[in-house]
Every structure is written in structure tokens, then in C-alpha cells.
Scaffold this motif. Structure first.
Motif, PDB file in Angstrom:
ATOM      1  N   GLU A 279       0.857  -1.177   0.000  1.00 14.13           N
ATOM      2  CA  GLU A 279       0.000   0.000   0.000  1.00 14.13           C
ATOM      3  C   GLU A 279       0.901   1.238   0.000  1.00 14.13           C
ATOM      4  N   THR A 280       0.662   2.155  -0.914  1.00 17.40           N
ATOM      5  CA  THR A 280       1.443   3.389  -0.955  1.00 17.40           C
ATOM      6  C   THR A 280       0.568   4.566  -0.510  1.00 17.40           C
ATOM      7  N   GLU A 281       1.218   5.524   0.136  1.00 14.68           N
ATOM      8  CA  GLU A 281       0.523   6.703   0.644  1.00 14.68           C
ATOM      9  C   GLU A 281       1.530   7.854   0.687  1.00 14.68           C
ATOM     10  N   SER A 442       4.961   6.970  -0.768  1.00 11.75           N
ATOM     11  CA  SER A 442       5.206   7.116  -2.209  1.00 11.75           C
ATOM     12  C   SER A 442       3.942   7.624  -2.882  1.00 11.75           C
ATOM     13  N   ARG A 443       4.114   8.331  -4.005  1.00 16.45           N
ATOM     14  CA  ARG A 443       2.985   8.800  -4.805  1.00 16.45           C
ATOM     15  C   ARG A 443       2.702   7.883  -5.987  1.00 16.45           C
ATOM     16  N   ASN A 444       3.642   6.999  -6.318  1.00 16.91           N
ATOM     17  CA  ASN A 444       3.494   6.185  -7.525  1.00 16.91           C
ATOM     18  C   ASN A 444       3.465   4.716  -7.140  1.00 16.91           C
ATOM     19  N   PHE A 445       2.268   4.122  -7.156  1.00 20.68           N
ATOM     20  CA  PHE A 445       2.146   2.729  -6.738  1.00 20.68           C
ATOM     21  C   PHE A 445       2.882   1.795  -7.702  1.00 20.68           C
ATOM     22  N   ALA A 446       2.702   1.974  -9.001  1.00 15.17           N
ATOM     23  CA  ALA A 446       3.289   1.048  -9.972  1.00 15.17           C
ATOM     24  C   ALA A 446       4.803   1.008  -9.857  1.00 15.17           C
ATOM     25  N   GLU A 447       5.438   2.172  -9.731  1.00 10.58           N
ATOM     26  CA  GLU A 447       6.889   2.212  -9.589  1.00 10.58           C
ATOM     27  C   GLU A 447       7.329   1.560  -8.289  1.00 10.58           C
ATOM     28  N   THR A 448       6.592   1.788  -7.226  1.00 17.07           N
ATOM     29  CA  THR A 448       6.939   1.202  -5.942  1.00 17.07           C
ATOM     30  C   THR A 448       6.799  -0.313  -5.977  1.00 17.07           C
ATOM     31  N   ALA A 449       5.727  -0.801  -6.585  1.00 18.64           N
ATOM     32  CA  ALA A 449       5.534  -2.245  -6.713  1.00 18.64           C
ATOM     33  C   ALA A 449       6.660  -2.874  -7.523  1.00 18.64           C
ATOM     34  N   ALA A 450       7.066  -2.198  -8.611  1.00 19.40           N
ATOM     35  CA  ALA A 450       8.169  -2.711  -9.432  1.00 19.40           C
ATOM     36  C   ALA A 450       9.461  -2.751  -8.639  1.00 19.40           C
ATOM     37  N   ALA A 451       9.723  -1.696  -7.848  1.00 16.73           N
ATOM     38  CA  ALA A 451      10.942  -1.664  -7.029  1.00 16.73           C
ATOM     39  C   ALA A 451      10.930  -2.773  -5.984  1.00 16.73           C
ATOM     40  N   LEU A 452       9.766  -3.018  -5.386  1.00 18.97           N
ATOM     41  CA  LEU A 452       9.657  -4.073  -4.380  1.00 18.97           C
ATOM     42  C   LEU A 452       9.914  -5.438  -5.010  1.00 18.97           C
ATOM     43  N   ARG A 453       9.382  -5.640  -6.192  1.00 17.45           N
ATOM     44  CA  ARG A 453       9.619  -6.915  -6.880  1.00 17.45           C
ATOM     45  C   ARG A 453      11.096  -7.070  -7.231  1.00 17.45           C
ATOM     46  N   ASP A 454      11.717  -5.985  -7.670  1.00 12.77           N
ATOM     47  CA  ASP A 454      13.152  -6.040  -7.973  1.00 12.77           C
ATOM     48  C   ASP A 454      13.951  -6.466  -6.754  1.00 12.77           C
ATOM     49  N   ARG A 455      13.568  -5.954  -5.601  1.00 10.00           N
ATOM     50  CA  ARG A 455      14.288  -6.280  -4.371  1.00 10.00           C
ATOM     51  C   ARG A 455      14.073  -7.742  -3.969  1.00 10.00           C
ATOM     52  N   ALA A 473      -1.451  -5.547  -4.632  1.00  7.71           N
ATOM     53  CA  ALA A 473      -1.974  -4.293  -4.082  1.00  7.71           C
ATOM     54  C   ALA A 473      -2.973  -4.594  -2.975  1.00  7.71           C
ATOM     55  N   ALA A 474      -2.842  -3.873  -1.876  1.00 13.02           N
ATOM     56  CA  ALA A 474      -3.779  -4.051  -0.768  1.00 13.02           C
ATOM     57  C   ALA A 474      -5.105  -3.353  -1.049  1.00 13.02           C
ATOM     58  N   LEU A 475      -5.068  -2.283  -1.854  1.00  8.36           N
ATOM     59  CA  LEU A 475      -6.269  -1.500  -2.141  1.00  8.36           C
ATOM     60  C   LEU A 475      -6.715  -1.728  -3.586  1.00  8.36           C
ATOM     61  N   PRO A 476      -8.009  -1.941  -3.822  1.00  7.85           N
ATOM     62  CA  PRO A 476      -8.493  -2.203  -5.191  1.00  7.85           C
ATOM     63  C   PRO A 476      -8.148  -1.090  -6.171  1.00  7.85           C
ATOM     64  N   GLU A 477      -8.216   0.170  -5.714  1.00  7.52           N
ATOM     65  CA  GLU A 477      -7.934   1.273  -6.636  1.00  7.52           C
ATOM     66  C   GLU A 477      -6.468   1.305  -7.050  1.00  7.52           C
ATOM     67  N   GLN A 478      -5.586   0.800  -6.184  1.00 13.11           N
ATOM     68  CA  GLN A 478      -4.174   0.735  -6.567  1.00 13.11           C
ATOM     69  C   GLN A 478      -3.891  -0.505  -7.409  1.00 13.11           C
TER      70      GLN A 478
END
Length: 907
Positions: A279-281, A442-455, A473-478
Motif C-alpha cells: 500500500e502506498t501513501e 510514495s505517490r506512484n504505486f506502480a513504480e513502488t511495486a516494481a521496485a519491491l519486486r526487484d528487491r 496491491a492491498a487497495l483495489p484502486e491501486q
């Protein structure tokens, strides 16, 4: 000591190691053995990459195990396999290298602790001595001659460049006795100082190791793959090198990966908490508040589970704060701690700070017997700055909070590893306690998710092909913005909007601009990818009129909602896929038939001839020639070279001289080293004694020679007993499952079913399109395991076509040797894994029958009679719930007959 039961994947790793060691002796070289073993295990032989500076055929291999998979326990268990199946000696020297001092101390402590599973695993090698490097500098010859000696050290400790560690290479009077009565061959092999008549051999630990030919275990091997590190290892003339890592090097100096464990296998075996719900916020205080709310919810669930009988659990939050910077306001640990106390009312004793200066975790470990997992410990929040102390472990850690976007790779990788481990290595009834959670500012969920997967790929050892589904994603909108999670299963339609003015795209950030195109002729702006709310604001700033801004707002909303069409697999849709299993009645009770040992059969070795066979005598004769003279070969350049293993056996024979045992003592040793739980000790002892007596009556087989070859003899007797037991089991299997009254003993019951879990599919190789491309729409999972042949691929295509027509609900490519992920039927001599399992359409609101499909090439049809028998039995006993068909020659009509419930044509 609580018995430690290995997970299925762990036993399979050890089986692979044993198979490789045996192949090393059966084939001309360990290099050929590696390719042959991987071919047999995984269906595709991997090339062998020798290490520069080492003998080209030195056994060198890697076990790839992701974070949380139990690498240290596997290493400890491997020591007995090294002695028995590779070195064929009673005792050995193991050089166990770790990446840091803290890991070294933890490893030594665990290996020495008689109540620890690591020590119990190590003891399977017989008497063991565990030493640190300082103790090893005065190790006695008697210790090395009477026990397997494990020397645990950091890699850095052996580098000549380190002044403090040069003592490893310097003479020591305490080691002088190791060098008495050396042969010229042994002395020539030692490190020396000076030249010619001035040449002197130091009585150093380095030379003791060279004499003993240590087997090297490299833990966290990705930290040790430098030319300097390999040069250091080569100085000790190792008998072999085993690497353990989550992230092997596959390019620069490629590791020889013998066995690769996937994250999905760990998930299936209840070792790790997946998926990671992200979840990003953008507001850090809200992000922290959301994480606290999640922790409270998990704590309530844990308390409910505990009242129902589950072990104690206190979910812990790991918070990664920002480092302090002079003159800049940062979200450092003081500020985060103040936020927790002042705005959330968290008691200070529930917070611990772990940074370079603050040693809160060390204090916790010193205060509570079980550290942070102790029920008396109040800590619920751990604030760190970069990375936690190496080796610190807390399965209670559930939630990662990052105050900064995921930029510090090392810190994030390590912290991710801390939240993945499953408490008590068992699933909870509530699925929410079987998952991990990440909250990122973070403001960008997609970039954050990609970074987390990279890690997860770079640090935790996940495979790129499986990581998409393990960060959700924890939230449906994300979730709608996470296109990577649905790669290949999402359709994004462009959104075109006519604007009253041309936007100033040069003022728009490039990542946003790359998603857009402008048509000047039509005054149309096209959005080719979803825009987040922040990206939308950046684009609106490129126009001046309210009308244009409103049009952009509306188009952006469409881009991340109605313009995205996700294709979900049956597993993602929440479908359940449950397959009835075969069960036996044992003493009146049903139990899963997953081991032929549950069959009742007469098993008495005294009924069999114990005379050594001609093949066994030939093997002993060939081995003696090698041991006496060493096996030699001629390389491509015409040079005479000695082969690695025969030369190694000669060296080990010199440093570990066989004792003069009598016949009784030798028979006792053989019995002790022949683990066969299906036999009584008396039964085994009588057979071994008779075999040994018969051998010693033969010309040339003296006690001295037999003692020298006792490990080979052990292997020969083990193989004979295994073959005899296989014959006995085969008879019992045939009678129990296919006798006249088999129906009273065998059943397909709802009491035992195999379930294909949503996140537990772990192919050793995914299908890569090598036989053609097909848009599979009805496979149960997004991934598809590789196919063995083009015909098998075509069979899968036909199943999917029928599924798209509604004749099959969904299907799965069944896997082999992935016990937590695949369905099997037990046979007398192994397991049968049908190629495909199909869920047929529902009947009257209930799940339809299961159809198992096996494809056999014409060349393998005759050898598959036992598979057809067990598959047919499973179907016949299921009372219509299961169907089975074996297909060859592309006879898809045979499958269709089962779909229509018609008799299958006979071949």
C-alpha cells in the motif's frame, strides 16, 4: 530436543546432492556427473562451469534456496552426504565460510548447541568437532583423525592481505606434529617459502588444510564471488565446493546450480508469508497510521487463533526511517519514534531502535530468553535506519514501513527478508496471518511495486517469473494501476480526448510524456497507459483553460478504470481445485498412500542369499586399482593427467590411515552406516555379517583391504538391500492394490484430497514458447510449467480449446517432484505425476469430476503399463468423481470420450 522434521523440498534438495555425489563416482568426472544429474532431475542437463584456478573436474555446485528456506540446516545435513557418498571416508575436514563475524558467531553457537536442529543434522556425520578459526590454529591431529571437524570462519579471515589473519599461513609449534612422517608426495603439495635448498614448509594451518583436502561450504555465496575469494579457496586444495545462496551468479562467474528451490515451494510448505500486500501513501503520517491499524487488526486475529490453540504470536512492525542529514529535515528514527509516542500513544517500551549507534535489539536478546519473540517482551515496533544486524531473525515481523521510497536496495532487501518468515513454519487458519505487508511513503504505486519486486528478486532470491504474483496491491484502486502483476493478462485500451488547445508537453515530466501522443491535425491527445492522480495533475498543468483541464481529468479517470480490462486466472478468481487422492486402510483406518512402506509385506533379509555378486566383486576390484595407482587419463593436448576423484581418494587415504579393525567391528560399522528403517537391527546385522564373511573368504580380500574399501562396500550392500526391498514391496503392492479383495483395502476418499493453492505453483522451468505459441485462457495459474515434447504442448492446446468451449472448466499442467505443488499417485517404485488435471464443469451446483490426462510418446507407451494401472485404479475406485486417460499418437478423441463419458477406444 524437539525432533526436526524436514520439509519435502528440503529432502528433495538433499536427494539431489546425494544423487550428484554418487554420479561423480559412476561417471568419468564430476563435470559430466553434474550435467547428467540435472538432466535426470529436471529434464534438461545444465552445463558445468569449472572455477578458474581449480581442477576442471573438482565437484563444485550450488544450492539455490530463497530467503527463509533453511540454508544452514541443509548445509549441516550435507556434511554426512559428503563423507559417505563423495569422499567415502569416515571423517573429513569441513571449511564453513560465512560472510560476516555476526553470522559466524551465530553459526558456531547453533552448530555446537546439542539441542539445536543444526547440531543434530551435523551429528548424522558421526563424531563432530566444531571450531572457530582461533581454535583451529591449535587443532590436534587426534581431533582430525577421530571426528569430522568443522571450521567456521569468515571468508576475509583467510586473505593473506589481512595482517591479523596472516597467522593462518605462518608456522606454529602447536601444529608441528601434523607434519611428521609425510611422504614426498604430500610434502611437495604444501605451501612453501623460499626456493631450491632454501625452500621451507611452514607448520601452518593453511598447510594442515592442504594435507586434509577440506570440503568447502560457502554460505551466502553471492557475497564471496570475487577472484580474490576464489584464489584464497584454491590455496587449500579443496575436495569440493558447495555454495548456498538465494541469488547465485549466473553470468560473470556462473554458479553450477544443482537444485533451485522456488518461493512458491516455500509458500506451499508454510515457510514464508506470501503475498506481500503493498500500500502506498504520499503522506508519511497517514502511511504510518495505516500500518499501525493493520498491526492492531493482525494482533486481534493472532489472539483469536491463540485461543483456538495456535502458538503465541505478537505481530511486529519494522520501520525503515531516513538517515539524518545536516541542515535537512528528515524522517529519522527520533522523529518516527516521537510520532509513535506523541500521536499514537505507543508506550516507549514497545519501541526499540536499531541503528549503528542504538543497539536496542542486542539489549532485547540479552534480556529475554527468546529475544523479541519471547512472550514477556513488549516490543511491537522496530525502527531502523539502513539494515538490521546480520542474522537477526524474527518470524513475528509482519509489516515493513518505509519512510522513503525504495531506493536503498541493500536495506530493503534485508528488511523484506525479515517480514517473510512464517512464524512456527505453519499456516494459520486466517489467511491474513499467512501474508506480509508493506507500507511505503510514495505517490506512484506502480513504480513502488516494481521496485519491491526487484528487491525480492535481487535480495530474497525469488525468480523473476514468479515475483509478479507475490507482490499484490492491498487497495483495489491501486491494484488497477499494477499492470506488471497482470503481465500478459491485461488489455489497456488507449483513451483519446479532443482538447480546445495544444498542451505544453515539454513541461510534462518525461515518464508521463512517454504515455502520451498528440495529433495536431485532430487536436487529439491520446493516453496510451493509465495515469495516476499525481500524473494527471502534472498533465493538467500543461494546459491553461478549465475546459481542457476537465477533459484531461475525465480521460485520465477512464485510463485507470474502464480502459483497463484484466484477465484473471481461475486461481485469481478464487476457484478451488481439489483432487481426491488414493488411500489405504491400515489396521482399519484410512491413511494417505504416499509411501510404499505402509504396505504390509514380509521383509526378512535372512531369506535372501548374502553372497557378494559378480558385479559387486568387479566394482571392488576396479576401485582397488584406482586407489593403488591413481587413475590417469590423457587430455586433448596429449598430456598425462590424473583424474580428480581418484587422486583425492589417494590423498585422503594417506591422511586418514585406516585402522586395523576386526571382522566384528567392521560389520558393526557397516550396520550403523546403513540406515534402513524397514529392517530390525538383528535382521540387518545377520545379512551384513554373512556378506562380509563370504567376501573375506575370497582370495585377495584381507581385513586391511576391506577396511580400506568399507565405504564402497557400504554403498554396494545398501544398493543390494534396496533392490531386495523393492522386489518385496512390488509383490505387496500388486497384491494389495490389484488383488481380488483390493476394494476392501484401497479407497479414493474425500478424507484425503490434494488442493492446488492459489500461490503454490512452482515449475522448475516455465514454458518458453519453444514448441509454439498459444493464448492459454483456462489454465488454473498464470504460469505454465514446461512441456516435455511438442505433442504434449499440442495436448495442452486441445485441453484449453475445449475449456474455452465450456467442456472443461479449467485445467493445470501438473508438475513433477514439486510435492507441495503437484498431484501424484504412489507406485511401488516411485510416484506417477499425470501430465494434466482437468476440472470438468459443475453438475447440479457441485464441482464436476476430475479428469487426469497423461500423454505418452509412442516410444514410451510400452514402459508405462504401471502408470496406466494405477491411474485406472484411482479412477475406478472414485465412484465417478475421477477419470483417467493415457493418450498417444495425438489421439485427442480418447480424451473426448472421457469428456462425453464414453468408453475409451483400445490401442
Amino acid at each position: 530436543m524437539t525432533p526436526f522434521t524436514p520439509k519435502t523440498y528440503q529432502q528433495q534438495v538433499l536427494d539431489s546432492v546425494e544423487a550428484y555425489f554418487k554420479a561423480c563416482h559412476e561417471l568419468p568426472s564430476p563435470a559430466l556427473a553434474f550435467t547428467a544429474t540435472t538432466e535426470r532431475l529436471w529434464g534438461r542437463g545444465n552445463p558445468y562451469h569449472p572455477l578458474t584456478g581449480f581442477p576442471a573436474d573438482m565437484p563444485y555446485f550450488c544450492l539455490r534456496v530463497p530467503t527463509g528456506g533453511g540454508k544452514t540446516w541443509l548445509a549441516a545435513k550435507s556434511v554426512a552426504l559428503v563423507n559417505t557418498h563423495l569422499l567415502r571416508c569416515e571423517y573429513s575436514v569441513i571449511l564453513w565460510l560465512v560472510p560476516s563475524k555476526s553470522i559466524r558467531e551465530q553459526t558456531i553457537k547453533a552448530l555446537k548447541d546439542r539441542s539445536h536442529p543444526y547440531h543434530a543434522a551435523l551429528r548424522e556425520a558421526g563424531p563432530v568437532t566444531v571450531l572457530d578459526l582461533e581454535e583451529a590454529k591449535s587443532v590436534t591431529r587426534a581431533t582430525l583423525d577421530t571426528s569430522t571437524t568443522v571450521i567456521v570462519a569468515t571468508r576475509q579471515a583467510f586473505q593473506v592481505e589481512d595482517e591479523e589473519c596472516r597467522k593462518v599461513y605462518q608456522s606454529s609449534g602447536a601444529l608441528m606434529h601434523h607434519f611428521d612422517n609425510l611422504s614426498p608426495h604430500q610434502r611437495d603439495a604444501l605451501l612453501a617459502e623460499g626456493e631450491g635448498s632454501e625452500r621451507t614448509v611452514p607448520y601452518s594451518l593453511a598447510n594442515v588444510l592442504r594435507l586434509r583436502r577440506p570440503f568447502v561450504i560457502v554460505d551466502e555465496a553471492h557475497n564471496s564471488r570475487t577472484e580474490l575469494a576464489f584464489d584464497m579457496l584454491a590455496r587449500f586444495r579443496p575436495s569440493g565446493v558447495l555454495e548456498l545462496t538465494a541469488t547465485p551468479d549466473l553470468t560473470r562467474t556462473p554458479s553450477n546450480v544443482l537444485h533451485s528451490v522456488s518461493a512458491a515451494e516455500l509458500k506451499a510448505e508454510e515457510m514464508i508469508k506470501l503475498p506481500v500486500l503493498l500500500e502506498t501513501e504520499p503522506n508519511w503520517q497517514q502511511c504510518l497510521a495505516d500500518a499501525l491499524a493493520r498491526r492492531e487488526a493482525l494482533h486481534k486475529l493472532a489472539d483469536e487463533e491463540r485461543r483456538a490453540g495456535a502458538p503465541y504470536l505478537r505481530p511486529v512492525v519494522l520501520i525503515q526511517s531516513e538517515p539524518r542529514r545536516a541542515g535537512v529535515e528528515t524522517l529519522d528514527f527520533d522523529r518516527v519514534k516521537h510520532e509513535l509516542i506523541a500521536n499514537h500513544g505507543i508506550p516507549p517500551e514497545e519501541i526499540v531502535v536499531a541503528t549503528g549507534e542504538e543497539k536496542g535489539l542486542e539489549q532485547i536478546d540479552a534480556t529475554y530468553p527468546r529475544g523479541i519473540a519471547d512472550p514477556a517482551c513488549p516490543v511491537k515496533f522496530v525502527i531502523t535506519q539502513k539494515a538490521l544486524a546480520e542474522g537477526w531473525d524474527c518470524p513475528f515481523a509482519y509489516i515493513l514501513v518505509s519512510m522513503a521510497e525504495l531506493k536503498s536496495a541493500t536495506a530493503v532487501e534485508q528488511l523484506l527478508g525479515r517480514i517473510l518468515r512464517q512464524p512456527n513454519a505453519r499456516h494459520f487458519a486466517d489467511q491474513r496471518l499467512n501474508q506480509s505487508y508493506a507500507f511505503v511513503v510514495s505517490r506512484n504505486f506502480a513504480e513502488t511495486a516494481a521496485a519491491l519486486r526487484d528487491r525480492l528478486v535481487a535480495g530474497a532470491g525469488f525468480e523473476r517469473r514468479e515475483v509478479a504474483e507475490f507482490v499484490a496491491a492491498a487497495l483495489p484502486e491501486q491494484a488497477r494501476l499494477d499492470l506488471e502483476a497482470h503481465a500478459g493478462r491485461v488489455v489497456v485500451r488507449p483513451v483519446a480526448v479532443t482538447l480546445p488547445e495544444k498542451p505544453d508537453l515539454k513541461s510534462v515530466p518525461k515518464p508521463v510524456r512517454d504515455k502520451l501522443s498528440w495529433d495536431s491535425a485532430l487536436n487529439t491527445l491520446t493516453l496510451h497507459a493509465p495515469l495516476s492522480e499525481d500524473e494527471t495533475e502534472a498533465l493538467k498543468a500543461s494546459v491553461t483553460s478549465a475546459t481542457a483541464a476537465a477533459a484531461i481529468e475525465e480521460a485520465a479517470e477512464k485510463s485507470r478504470t474502464t480502459a483497463i480490462e484484466f484477465f484473471q486466472t481461475p486461481a485469481e478468481q478464487g476457484e478451488r481445485f481439489r483432487v481426491p487422492q488414493l488411500a489405504l486402510r491400515v489396521q482399519g483406518k484410512l491413511q494417505l498412500f504416499d509411501d510404499p512402506e505402509v504396505l504390509e509385506y514380509p521383509w526378512n533379509l535372512s531369506l535372501y542369499d548374502a553372497e557378494p555378486t559378480a558385479g559387486e566383486l568387479a566394482a571392488l576390484g576396479a576401485a582397488l586399482k584406482v586407489a593403488e595407482g591413481g587413475e590417469i587419463d590423457v587430455d586433448a593436448g596429449g598430456h598425462v593427467v590424473s583424474r580428480f576423484l581418484p587422486e583425492l581418494q589417494r590423498d585422503l587415504g594417506l591422511v586418514y590411515p585406516p585402522e586395523h579393525w576386526d571382522e566384528v567391528r567392521l560389520a558393526t560399522w557397516l550396520c550403523r552406516n546403513l540406515p534402513e528403517p524397514s529392517l530390525t537391527h538383528e535382521n540387518k546385522q545377520a545379512f551384513v555379517a554373512a556378506w562380509l564373511t563370504a567376501l573375506l573368504r575370497r582370495d585377495g580380500f584381507t581385513l586391511a583391504r576391506v577396511n580400506l574399501q568399507k565405504f564402497l562396500i557400504r554403498n554396494l550392500i545398501e544398493a543390494r538391500i534396496r533392490e531386495l526391498r523393492k522386489q518385496a514391496v512390488g509383490k505387496a503392492y500388486q497384491q494389495t492394490l490389484f488383488g481380488d479383495d483390493a476394494a476392501s483395502r484401497v479407497a479414493v476418499s474425500d478424507q484425503y484430497v490434494f488442493e492446488f493453492h492459489a500461490l503454490a505453483y512452482a515449475p522448475s522451468r516455465d514454458y518458453d514458447g519453444r514448441f509454439g505459441h498459444f493464448d492459454f485462457r483456462k489454465h488454473f495459474y498464470g504460469r505454465i510449467g514446461d512441456f516435455d515434447s511438442k505433442e504434449e504442448f499440442e495436448c495442452a492446446c486441445q485441453l484449453d480449446i475445449w475449456a474455452q468451449q465450456g467442456r472443461i472448466k479449467f485445467w493445470v499442467r501438473n508438475l513433477v517432484r514439486r510435492e507441495g505443488c503437484s498431484f501424484f499417485l504412489q507406485k511401488a517404485d516411485g510416484r506417477f505425476y499425470p501430465d494434466f488435471l482437468c476440472q470438468l464443469p459443475d453438475v447440479a451446483g457441485q464441482p464436476g469430476p476430475i479428469l487426469a490426462v497423461e500423454y505418452k510418446g509412442a516410444d514410451r507407451w510400452n514402459g508405462a503399463e504401471n502408470d496406466r494401472l494405477i491411474g485406472g485404479l484411482w479412477a475406478n475406485l472414485s465412484e465417478g468423481r475421477c477419470r483417467f486417460v493415457m493418450v498417444t499418437d495425438r489421439r485427442w478423441d480418447w480424451i473426448e470420450a472421457q469428456l462425453n463419458r464414453l468408453p475409451v477406444p483400445q490401442r
